[in-house]
Design a protein around this motif. Structure first.
Motif, PDB file in Angstrom:
ATOM      1  N   ALA A 169     -72.446 -22.800 -67.181  1.00  0.00           N
ATOM      2  CA  ALA A 169     -73.391 -24.439 -67.339  1.00  0.00           C
ATOM      3  C   ALA A 169     -74.296 -24.809 -66.946  1.00  0.00           C
ATOM      4  O   ALA A 169     -75.135 -23.763 -65.775  1.00  0.00           O
ATOM      5  N   LEU A 170     -75.509 -25.529 -67.207  1.00  0.00           N
ATOM      6  CA  LEU A 170     -76.989 -25.645 -66.928  1.00  0.00           C
ATOM      7  C   LEU A 170     -76.995 -26.285 -66.642  1.00  0.00           C
ATOM      8  O   LEU A 170     -76.641 -27.402 -66.713  1.00  0.00           O
ATOM      9  N   VAL A 171     -78.086 -26.635 -64.578  1.00  0.00           N
ATOM     10  CA  VAL A 171     -77.629 -27.493 -64.092  1.00  0.00           C
ATOM     11  C   VAL A 171     -78.617 -28.154 -64.257  1.00  0.00           C
ATOM     12  O   VAL A 171     -80.105 -26.914 -63.654  1.00  0.00           O
ATOM     13  N   LYS A 172     -80.109 -29.328 -64.223  1.00  0.00           N
ATOM     14  CA  LYS A 172     -81.112 -30.000 -63.560  1.00  0.00           C
ATOM     15  C   LYS A 172     -81.018 -30.909 -63.599  1.00  0.00           C
ATOM     16  O   LYS A 172     -80.180 -32.278 -63.569  1.00  0.00           O
ATOM     17  N   LEU A 173     -81.772 -31.204 -61.939  1.00  0.00           N
ATOM     18  CA  LEU A 173     -81.987 -31.690 -60.915  1.00  0.00           C
ATOM     19  C   LEU A 173     -83.575 -32.100 -60.597  1.00  0.00           C
ATOM     20  O   LEU A 173     -84.126 -31.340 -60.093  1.00  0.00           O
ATOM     21  N   GLY A 174     -83.957 -32.856 -61.116  1.00  0.00           N
ATOM     22  CA  GLY A 174     -85.484 -33.150 -61.352  1.00  0.00           C
ATOM     23  C   GLY A 174     -85.908 -32.005 -61.962  1.00  0.00           C
ATOM     24  O   GLY A 174     -85.482 -31.599 -63.227  1.00  0.00           O
ATOM     25  N   ASN A 175     -87.196 -31.388 -61.507  1.00  0.00           N
ATOM     26  CA  ASN A 175     -87.346 -30.465 -62.018  1.00  0.00           C
ATOM     27  C   ASN A 175     -86.943 -28.571 -61.720  1.00  0.00           C
ATOM     28  O   ASN A 175     -86.475 -28.115 -62.538  1.00  0.00           O
ATOM     29  N   THR A 176     -85.744 -29.078 -60.541  1.00  0.00           N
ATOM     30  CA  THR A 176     -84.640 -27.160 -60.215  1.00  0.00           C
ATOM     31  C   THR A 176     -83.925 -27.418 -61.455  1.00  0.00           C
ATOM     32  O   THR A 176     -83.687 -28.641 -61.809  1.00  0.00           O
ATOM     33  N   THR A 177     -84.227 -26.306 -61.501  1.00  0.00           N
ATOM     34  CA  THR A 177     -82.889 -25.833 -62.491  1.00  0.00           C
ATOM     35  C   THR A 177     -81.853 -24.579 -62.995  1.00  0.00           C
ATOM     36  O   THR A 177     -82.725 -23.739 -62.017  1.00  0.00           O
ATOM     37  N   VAL A 178     -80.640 -24.824 -62.335  1.00  0.00           N
ATOM     38  CA  VAL A 178     -80.165 -23.971 -62.132  1.00  0.00           C
ATOM     39  C   VAL A 178     -78.760 -23.200 -63.215  1.00  0.00           C
ATOM     40  O   VAL A 178     -77.900 -24.909 -63.937  1.00  0.00           O
ATOM     41  N   ILE A 179     -78.876 -22.229 -63.362  1.00  0.00           N
ATOM     42  CA  ILE A 179     -77.608 -21.898 -64.931  1.00  0.00           C
ATOM     43  C   ILE A 179     -76.226 -21.079 -63.739  1.00  0.00           C
ATOM     44  O   ILE A 179     -77.132 -20.116 -62.510  1.00  0.00           O
ATOM     45  N   CYS A 180     -74.702 -21.336 -64.067  1.00  0.00           N
ATOM     46  CA  CYS A 180     -74.334 -20.395 -63.808  1.00  0.00           C
ATOM     47  C   CYS A 180     -72.979 -20.614 -64.334  1.00  0.00           C
ATOM     48  O   CYS A 180     -72.467 -20.791 -65.706  1.00  0.00           O
ATOM     49  N   GLY A 181     -72.956 -18.267 -63.988  1.00  0.00           N
ATOM     50  CA  GLY A 181     -72.172 -17.878 -65.167  1.00  0.00           C
ATOM     51  C   GLY A 181     -71.210 -18.155 -65.157  1.00  0.00           C
ATOM     52  O   GLY A 181     -70.995 -17.262 -63.780  1.00  0.00           O
ATOM     53  N   VAL A 182     -69.879 -17.530 -65.613  1.00  0.00           N
ATOM     54  CA  VAL A 182     -68.506 -17.015 -64.313  1.00  0.00           C
ATOM     55  C   VAL A 182     -67.682 -15.667 -65.446  1.00  0.00           C
ATOM     56  O   VAL A 182     -67.483 -16.379 -66.596  1.00  0.00           O
ATOM     57  N   LYS A 183     -67.788 -14.670 -65.469  1.00  0.00           N
ATOM     58  CA  LYS A 183     -67.566 -13.670 -65.901  1.00  0.00           C
ATOM     59  C   LYS A 183     -66.658 -13.682 -64.501  1.00  0.00           C
ATOM     60  O   LYS A 183     -65.978 -12.961 -63.519  1.00  0.00           O
ATOM     61  N   ALA A 184     -64.896 -13.088 -65.620  1.00  0.00           N
ATOM     62  CA  ALA A 184     -63.620 -13.034 -65.341  1.00  0.00           C
ATOM     63  C   ALA A 184     -63.035 -11.637 -65.565  1.00  0.00           C
ATOM     64  O   ALA A 184     -63.164 -10.576 -66.445  1.00  0.00           O
TER      65      ALA A 184
ATOM     66  N   SER B 292     -63.323 -26.168 -49.461  1.00  0.00           N
ATOM     67  CA  SER B 292     -63.146 -27.023 -50.141  1.00  0.00           C
ATOM     68  C   SER B 292     -61.048 -26.728 -51.150  1.00  0.00           C
ATOM     69  O   SER B 292     -60.751 -27.860 -51.675  1.00  0.00           O
ATOM     70  N   GLN B 293     -60.991 -25.525 -50.944  1.00  0.00           N
ATOM     71  CA  GLN B 293     -60.218 -25.383 -51.703  1.00  0.00           C
ATOM     72  C   GLN B 293     -59.872 -25.105 -53.569  1.00  0.00           C
ATOM     73  O   GLN B 293     -59.253 -25.963 -54.156  1.00  0.00           O
ATOM     74  N   ILE B 294     -61.281 -25.368 -54.294  1.00  0.00           N
ATOM     75  CA  ILE B 294     -61.713 -25.776 -55.415  1.00  0.00           C
ATOM     76  C   ILE B 294     -60.907 -24.898 -56.422  1.00  0.00           C
ATOM     77  O   ILE B 294     -59.987 -25.301 -57.233  1.00  0.00           O
ATOM     78  N   ILE B 295     -59.852 -24.224 -56.378  1.00  0.00           N
ATOM     79  CA  ILE B 295     -59.292 -23.342 -56.829  1.00  0.00           C
ATOM     80  C   ILE B 295     -57.913 -22.331 -55.922  1.00  0.00           C
ATOM     81  O   ILE B 295     -58.763 -21.658 -54.615  1.00  0.00           O
ATOM     82  N   ALA B 296     -56.983 -22.881 -56.415  1.00  0.00           N
ATOM     83  CA  ALA B 296     -56.076 -22.017 -55.209  1.00  0.00           C
ATOM     84  C   ALA B 296     -56.336 -20.482 -55.491  1.00  0.00           C
ATOM     85  O   ALA B 296     -55.527 -20.299 -56.711  1.00  0.00           O
TER      86      ALA B 296
ATOM     87  N   ALA C 116     -69.551 -25.001 -64.438  1.00  0.00           N
ATOM     88  CA  ALA C 116     -68.930 -23.745 -64.942  1.00  0.00           C
ATOM     89  C   ALA C 116     -67.255 -23.258 -65.034  1.00  0.00           C
ATOM     90  O   ALA C 116     -66.960 -22.941 -65.901  1.00  0.00           O
ATOM     91  N   LEU C 117     -66.911 -23.257 -63.817  1.00  0.00           N
ATOM     92  CA  LEU C 117     -65.517 -23.299 -63.450  1.00  0.00           C
ATOM     93  C   LEU C 117     -64.318 -24.520 -64.416  1.00  0.00           C
ATOM     94  O   LEU C 117     -63.776 -23.762 -64.647  1.00  0.00           O
ATOM     95  N   LYS C 118     -65.102 -25.327 -64.046  1.00  0.00           N
ATOM     96  CA  LYS C 118     -64.252 -26.808 -65.381  1.00  0.00           C
ATOM     97  C   LYS C 118     -64.346 -25.887 -67.143  1.00  0.00           C
ATOM     98  O   LYS C 118     -63.252 -26.417 -67.461  1.00  0.00           O
ATOM     99  N   ASN C 119     -65.091 -25.264 -66.374  1.00  0.00           N
ATOM    100  CA  ASN C 119     -65.164 -24.872 -68.468  1.00  0.00           C
ATOM    101  C   ASN C 119     -64.691 -23.027 -68.775  1.00  0.00           C
ATOM    102  O   ASN C 119     -64.996 -22.563 -70.156  1.00  0.00           O
ATOM    103  N   VAL C 120     -64.004 -22.832 -67.606  1.00  0.00           N
ATOM    104  CA  VAL C 120     -63.851 -21.347 -68.087  1.00  0.00           C
ATOM    105  C   VAL C 120     -62.685 -21.518 -68.728  1.00  0.00           C
ATOM    106  O   VAL C 120     -61.523 -22.006 -68.629  1.00  0.00           O
ATOM    107  N   GLN C 121     -62.066 -20.690 -69.493  1.00  0.00           N
ATOM    108  CA  GLN C 121     -61.332 -20.639 -70.468  1.00  0.00           C
ATOM    109  C   GLN C 121     -60.908 -19.194 -70.532  1.00  0.00           C
ATOM    110  O   GLN C 121     -62.220 -17.966 -70.395  1.00  0.00           O
ATOM    111  N   LEU C 122     -59.485 -18.741 -70.055  1.00  0.00           N
ATOM    112  CA  LEU C 122     -58.782 -17.122 -69.310  1.00  0.00           C
ATOM    113  C   LEU C 122     -57.822 -16.587 -70.254  1.00  0.00           C
ATOM    114  O   LEU C 122     -56.785 -17.597 -70.692  1.00  0.00           O
ATOM    115  N   PRO C 123     -57.909 -15.421 -71.317  1.00  0.00           N
ATOM    116  CA  PRO C 123     -56.951 -15.324 -72.305  1.00  0.00           C
ATOM    117  C   PRO C 123     -55.622 -14.663 -71.365  1.00  0.00           C
ATOM    118  O   PRO C 123     -55.271 -15.157 -69.964  1.00  0.00           O
TER     119      PRO C 123
END
Length: 237
Positions: free
Chosen positions: A10-25, A77-81, A120-127
Motif C-alpha cells: 500500500a502507498l499512503v500520502k498524508l500531506g507531503n509525507t509519503t510512505v509505502i509498505c510491502g508485506v513479504k510472506a 491491537s491484535q490486528i492479526i491473531a 497493506a495487510l488488507k491487500n495480502v493474498q497468501l497461497p
C-alpha cells in the motif's frame, strides 16, 4: 497493490509525507514455546532520500522508535491473531515481513506508517499450503490464494502539543520541530484505546487527553471508510 513483487502492499500520502509498505510472506518453523503461532516482523525505514534530517547507514533513533511503535500497535491491537498464521501445529507457520519505507518525509511518520501497514495487510493474498502426509514436505498451491483475517483495524492519530494549551492534529515536520511535545493515540473499530504513545515533552491534562481520544475515534471512522473504498475499487488479480 502498488508493489507487484510483494504479497501485499500500500502507498499512503498524508500531506507531503509519503510512505509505502510491502508485506513479504515466508514459511518457517514456529517457535518452540508458541507452536501454534506465526510471526509478524515490522520494520520502518527512514532513508536519507526522504529528508535531509536522515543519514545513510544503520537505522537512526527515529526509525527505531517508529519500528517499535508499529510492533506495539500490532501486539496491542491484535490486528492479526498469530494463531491464524499457523499452518501445521509445531511444524509450519507464516512469517510476515512488513517493510515500511518513507519516500518523502514531512512529519507525522507514525500515522502514515500505521495506515500503510493496515492497508497493506488488507491487500495480502497468501497461497494455500498443505503438508504432504507421506513425505512431510510442504506443498504450495499458487493458484489458490486467500486474504488474511484482519481482526482489528487500528488507526493512529498524532497531535503536536504546544504548552498544553494548543493541540494540532496531523502535524507537519515544521510543526513537530517547534512543538513542546507530541502524543499519538491508537484506537480500534469499537473506539477502544489500543495504545497511547507519548515520548516525553510537555504534560497533558486528563481533559486534553480525553479530547485527543474523542478526535482519534472520529478520525478512525474516516480512515476506515477511505481504506474500504480504495480496496473495493481495486479489481482482484
Amino acid at each position: 497493490g502498488s508493489i507487484t513483487t510483494a504479497d501485499g502492499s500500500a502507498l499512503v500520502k498524508l500531506g507531503n509525507t509519503t510512505v509505502i509498505c510491502g508485506v513479504k510472506a515466508e514459511l518457517a518453523a514456529p517457535a518452540v514455546d508458541s507452536a501454534n503461532k506465526g510471526y509478524i516482523v515490522p520494520n520502518v525505514e527512514l532513508p536519507s532520500l526522504c529528508s535531509t534530517r536522515f543519514r545513510s547507514g544503520p537505522p537512526g533513533e527515529e526509525a527505531q522508535a517508529a519500528s517499535q511503535f508499529i510492533a506495539d500497535v500490532i501486539e496491542n491491537s491484535q490486528i492479526i491473531a498469530k494463531e491464524d498464521l499457523c499452518i501445521a501445529n509445531g511444524k509450519l507457520a507464516w512469517v510476515l515481513y512488513c517493510d515500511i519505507i518513507c519516500l518523502d518525509y514531512d512529519g507525522n511518520i507514525l500515522d502514515a506508517s500505521a495506515f500503510a501497514l493496515l492497508a497493506a495487510l488488507k491487500n495480502v493474498q497468501l497461497p494455500s499450503v498443505t503438508i504432504n502426509e507421506e513425505t512431510g514436505l510442504s506443498e504450495v498451491n499458487l493458484k489458490q490464494k486467500n486474504p488474511l483475517i484482519i481482526r482489528k483495524h487500528p488507526v493512529a492519530t498524532s497531535f503536536a502539543i504546544f504548552d498544553d494549551t494548543l493541540l494540532i492534529v496531523d502535524p507537519t515536520a515544521e510543526e513537530e520541530d517547534v512543538a513542546t511535545g507530541t502524543v499519538t493515540i491508537v484506537t480500534d473499530d469499537e473506539g477502544r484505546l489500543c495504545s497511547v504513545h507519548k515520548p516525553g515533552g510537555s504534560p497533558l491534562t486528563g481533559a486534553k487527553l480525553q479530547d485527543c481520544i474523542t478526535r482519534a475515534v472520529t478520525r478512525h471512522k474516516e480512515i476506515r471508510k477511505l481504506i474500504d473504498k480504495v480496496i473495493k475499487s481495486i479489481k482482484p488479480k
